[in-house]
Every structure is written in C-alpha cells, then in structure tokens.
Design a protein around this motif. Structure first.
Motif, short mmCIF file in Angstrom:
data_model
loop_
_atom_site.label_atom_id
_atom_site.label_comp_id
_atom_site.label_asym_id
_atom_site.label_seq_id
_atom_site.Cartn_x
_atom_site.Cartn_y
_atom_site.Cartn_z
N LEU A 412 -6.40 0.49 -12.98
CA LEU A 412 -6.92 1.53 -13.68
C LEU A 412 -8.31 1.48 -14.28
N GLU A 413 -8.90 0.43 -14.58
CA GLU A 413 -10.27 0.30 -15.02
C GLU A 413 -11.29 0.43 -13.83
N HIS A 414 -10.90 0.51 -12.69
CA HIS A 414 -11.89 0.64 -11.60
C HIS A 414 -12.13 2.18 -11.44
N PRO A 415 -13.44 2.62 -11.35
CA PRO A 415 -13.63 4.02 -11.53
C PRO A 415 -13.17 4.58 -10.09
N GLY A 416 -12.92 3.81 -9.18
CA GLY A 416 -12.57 4.75 -8.02
C GLY A 416 -10.97 5.07 -7.92
N ALA A 443 -10.56 11.39 -2.84
CA ALA A 443 -9.59 11.01 -1.69
C ALA A 443 -10.47 10.65 -0.31
N GLU A 444 -11.56 11.40 -0.44
CA GLU A 444 -12.61 11.29 0.55
C GLU A 444 -13.26 9.89 0.80
N ALA A 445 -13.03 9.10 -0.44
CA ALA A 445 -13.99 7.73 -0.33
C ALA A 445 -13.45 6.94 -1.29
N PRO A 446 -11.97 6.27 -0.93
CA PRO A 446 -11.30 5.42 -1.65
C PRO A 446 -11.93 4.27 -1.76
N PRO A 447 -11.82 3.34 -2.83
CA PRO A 447 -12.12 1.85 -2.84
C PRO A 447 -11.55 1.17 -1.78
N SER A 448 -11.96 0.17 -1.11
CA SER A 448 -11.50 -0.59 -0.18
C SER A 448 -10.51 -1.62 -0.64
N ALA A 449 -9.76 -2.31 0.24
CA ALA A 449 -8.76 -3.25 -0.42
C ALA A 449 -9.41 -4.36 -0.93
N GLU A 450 -10.35 -4.76 -0.21
CA GLU A 450 -11.27 -5.86 -0.42
C GLU A 450 -11.74 -5.97 -1.90
N GLU A 451 -12.30 -4.60 -1.94
CA GLU A 451 -12.92 -4.36 -3.46
C GLU A 451 -12.19 -4.06 -4.48
N LEU A 452 -10.91 -3.86 -4.47
CA LEU A 452 -9.83 -3.74 -5.37
C LEU A 452 -9.35 -5.33 -5.60
#
Length: 490
Positions: A412-416, A443-452
C-alpha cells in the motif's frame, strides 16, 4: 451492585444520544427505555431490528434494563441468514421503530414498537413524555446481556452470548486506556448490530455518562460538523479513515476539525500504515487502533497516554490476559518483534458460550484460554502487531511463517497501488506461494509484478515478496470494510 448506566440511574440532564435532529438526555432515555423495558420484561429474549436510529438505542437499553437478552439483527441480513438467526435465538418479541416493515422471519413474532422518541432541534418532543418508569434491579454480572452473531465466514453465524460482566469489564478498561470521561462527546456512523458500533459506540458513552452523536451514515462533512461543534472522539473503521485521508488535501475544514479531536480510534480491521501517515501529516493527530472480537469484546489498545505507533494495536487492556502460542500450544515467551503465534485471551471480557453450540464452545477454549485464530507478534515493549488470521493470513512458504498483513502494508506504500490483499496458495516447491491482489491506482498503467516484488523485498525480505500478482477493479469487502479473502479465491 452498581448500575450498568449510572447517569441513567441518576437521571442526569446532560445529553446522552443524538441521531440526526433527535436527542435524548440521560433522564429522558431513562424514561423512554424504562417505559419500553416494562413492556418487554419477562420475555425470554428480544430481537432488535438494528437500524442506525435512536429507536434502536432505546430498544437495546430497554432490554438491558429489563434483564432480557437482546439479539441485535442486521437489517441487511439475507433471508437465509436471518431465518437462521431467528430460529437459533428464538426471540419472544421483536422491537422496531414504528412503521418499519419487517421481513417475514421477524414479522411472524410479536412486535413492540419503540415509539417516536427524542426532542427535536426546536425543543419539541416527538411524543408526550411517558413519565418515570419503575426502577429496575441490577442483574447478575454473569447473566446474558447480548447475543451477537458472528460473521459466519466458515458456516452459519454463531450467536456469542455476552454477559453483563463482559460489557462492564471492556467499557471500564477503555475508560482507563482512553481516559474516557463524561465530558467526552463521541461521533460515529457505525452500524448498531455489532460490537464496535453498538457496545463501544452507544453503550460506552452511556456507561461513562457522556454523549454520542450518530451520523446515520458516514460522510466527511458530517464528521467535520460534529467535531467542530463539541465532539471530542471519533470511532471509525479503516474504510472511513481511508476516505478521510483521501479528502484531507482538498478539505481544510476537515483537517482543522480532526486536529481538534481528543481521540481518533480505528478498529474492526487493520488501518494501513500509509493512511496513518497521511492523516497525521495533515492534522497533527494520530489515529490509535484497538483489537477485539465479538467473543472477547476488547483485548488491546494503544493508550491515550501511550505511543500511537502505526501498525500496532497497542498493549493488553486492564484485566485482559494475552498470550501467543506456537503450533504445539506452547507459550511464546519472546517479545522479539519477529516470532509469530496465535493470540489467546483470558479475562472477564470473554463471552460465556456460543448459543446452542456446546461443541463449538468447547473447541474455542484450551485450559480456559480463548483461541482467537488471530496471528500476531509482540514488540520488546509488549505492543501487539497482528499479522492476520490463522486460517487465511498465515502463509507457510519455503520454511518461513509469513503474516499477510505486513506485506499488505508495504504494498500500500507503493504509489501505484490503491488497494492490496495478500493470500497464499499451494505451490509444489515452496509449499505456499505469496499472491498479491492489487487494485492499481491507475488502471491504465498498473505497476508490474516484478516492480511490486522488488518493492516488498527491499522493505521486508526476499522470501516475503509476492510470487504472483493479480489485478482487480475492487477488493470484495463486507459491511465493516474487511476484505473477504475467501471470496478472492472463490
């Protein structure tokens, strides 16, 4: 024996309840509830159709004065659940406000209307005063006060029988922890069929001899008006505080109102750390959290005079014994902020039984300790950090025991990320793999699984990173804002 509501017994003229434009003083409540208590006295049990109204509060207090167990009924219960509750609790009567159309399961019962009660803003009484009712004797501490039905996530709801001593033990322990006095004015908009909204939010102020203003429904404007006109405390659930955090940047009046509150309390689920931080930054006030259950009422809280540490539910309340146990049932002695164990509780705050379920009652206890099913760690100074439910939030992955809650807070701390839930699912190599369910901020630019995954690994540890990420438009939640994790997998 001291009365459950001393200010009612003393017929205090201070305000007690305000719902919308209708109010009752403690003396007026004593008359209204006392008159109704005469009508329900002798009943085996009474169901109260628990709309967020003044009549509901009067009906519950009447049952308590008469010594008749009260079954608060959620007006939004489905037909099957409602039929089960009525059949299981077998109330003699149903109490409701005049004119309310009850569903068939309750309409078949004898009905007692609460009557139109309260005084309007112009001072006009809703009805002619009924006059003082006869005094009622105090009832035994062990006698049942309320039968509150659990959420029923693993089967039909169970009726937790709450004795009078559990109510007084919890409310008096909170008087100590929160420095709660008759001068406090509480504002909330919680439903009145469960512990948080009814016992803490209505019976709590009445026991203290203070006042409560119920908003009917939550909105930040109502919170602003109440806190700007004398209210000192706010009770809410994380969904409410999240909406407050979202509104604060563009609502200076809300920020000013919150900054003047004596106490902001969140409960019923964990408040994400990033919402804690946003509210504190905008208002200078920190939200404190407490931890309780239907069966135990309140167990722990951050104290009003303690450190309001985000991500914790504080320390055990006065009179509550709390321990963590491992999978073998052995007590965990380490207060190391790392070792996870199940919370078990012992104290006067506990329920007596699940109605008509001796098997479930027996299974819920071990050597007099109630098995909560909640998993937690304890910091060196005794603060409790809940990491989730044993059944859904304890993930065993690669030999590690991992709590879903700490991963959710980091996500939840991730801005995306707008919303996040974490669960485990079977993995042939790890035993369980960590799955993140994400509602993206955009929704149009979700953070990637790798980024999370990298974000979590950098904040916690590599073995706590999600191995799978699934994107949703919204997380399934119940009326209290709790995420329904079983529905995610369904």
């Amino acid at each position: 024996m001291s009365p459950l509501f001393p200010a009612l017994a003393a017929r205090a003229e201070r305000p007690a309840l305000r719902f919308g434009d209708r109010t009752l003083t403690h003396a007026e409540l004593a008359d209204a509830a006392g008159s109704l208590a005469v009508r329900v006295a002798g009943a085996r049990r009474i169901a109260v159709w628990a709309t967020p109204t003044l009549g509901t509060a009067v009906g519950v207090v009447a049952g308590l004065l008469a010594g008749v167990p009260v079954v608060p009924v959620n007006p939004r219960s489905g037909a099957r659940e409602l039929a089960h509750i009525v059949s299981d609790s077998a109330p003699s009567l149903v109490v409701a406000e005049p004119g309310v159309v009850l569903p068939p399961a309750l309409a078949a019962l004898d009905r007692v209307d609460t009557g139109a009660v309260g005084t309007g803003a112009d001072g006009t009484p809703a009805t002619e005063p009924s006059g003082p009712a006869l005094p009622f004797p105090e009832h035994a501490p062990q006698s049942p006060a309320l039968i509150v039905y659990t959420s029923g996530t693993t089967g039909p709801p169970k009726g937790a029988v709450l004795p009078r001593r559990a109510l007084t033990a919890t409310l008096d322990a909170l008087e100590d922890a929160w420095q709660w006095t008759a001068d406090d004015v509480l504002v909330h908009a919680l439903p009145l069929f469960h512990v948080h909204g009814l016992i803490l939010g209505i019976l709590g102020p009445l026991r203290r001899g203070g006042s409560v203003r119920h908003l009917g429904r939550f909105d930040t404007g109502g919170v602003t008006r109440a806190l700007s006109s004398g209210a000192t405390m706010l009770f809410g659930v994380p969904t409410m505080y999240h909406r407050i955090a979202e509104a604060l940047p563009s609502d200076p009046a809300l920020a000013e109102a919150l900054s003047g509150a004596r106490l902001l309390v969140s409960g019923s689920a964990a408040l994400p750390v990033h919402d804690h931080r946003r509210i504190a930054a905008a208002t200078g006030r920190r939200v404190i959290e407490r931890y309780g259950m239907t069966e135990t009422l309140m167990n722990t809280s951050v104290r009003a005079d303690g450190e309001p540490r985000a991500g914790t539910v504080g320390v055990p309340l006065r009179g509550v014994a709390l321990r963590l146990v491992d999978e073998s049932g052995d007590t965990i002695e380490a207060f190391d902020g790392e070792t996870v164990g199940e919370i078990q509780i012992r104290g006067a705050n506990l329920f007596t039984e699940y109605l008509n379920r001796p098997d479930a009652t027996e299974a819920a206890f071990t050597d007099g300790w109630f098995r909560t099913g909640d998993m937690a760690i304890r910091d060196p100074d005794g603060y409790v950090r809940i990491v989730g439910r044993k059944a859904t939030d304890l993930i065993k992955s690669g030999g590690y025991k991992i709590g879903a809650g700490e991963i959710e807070n980091v996500l939840l701390e991730h801005p995306g990320v707008r919303e996040a839930a974490v669960t485990g699912e079977p993995d042939p190599d790890l035993g369980e793999r960590i799955v993140a369910w994400i509602v993206p901020a955009h929704a149009e630019a979700p953070p990637s699984a790798e980024e999370l995954a990298d974000h979590v690994a950098a904040q916690l540890a590599a073995h706590k990173r999600p191995r799978t990420v699934r994107y949703l438009d919204a997380l399934p939640r119940n009326e209290m804002g709790k995420i329904m994790k079983r529905a995610l997998h369904d």
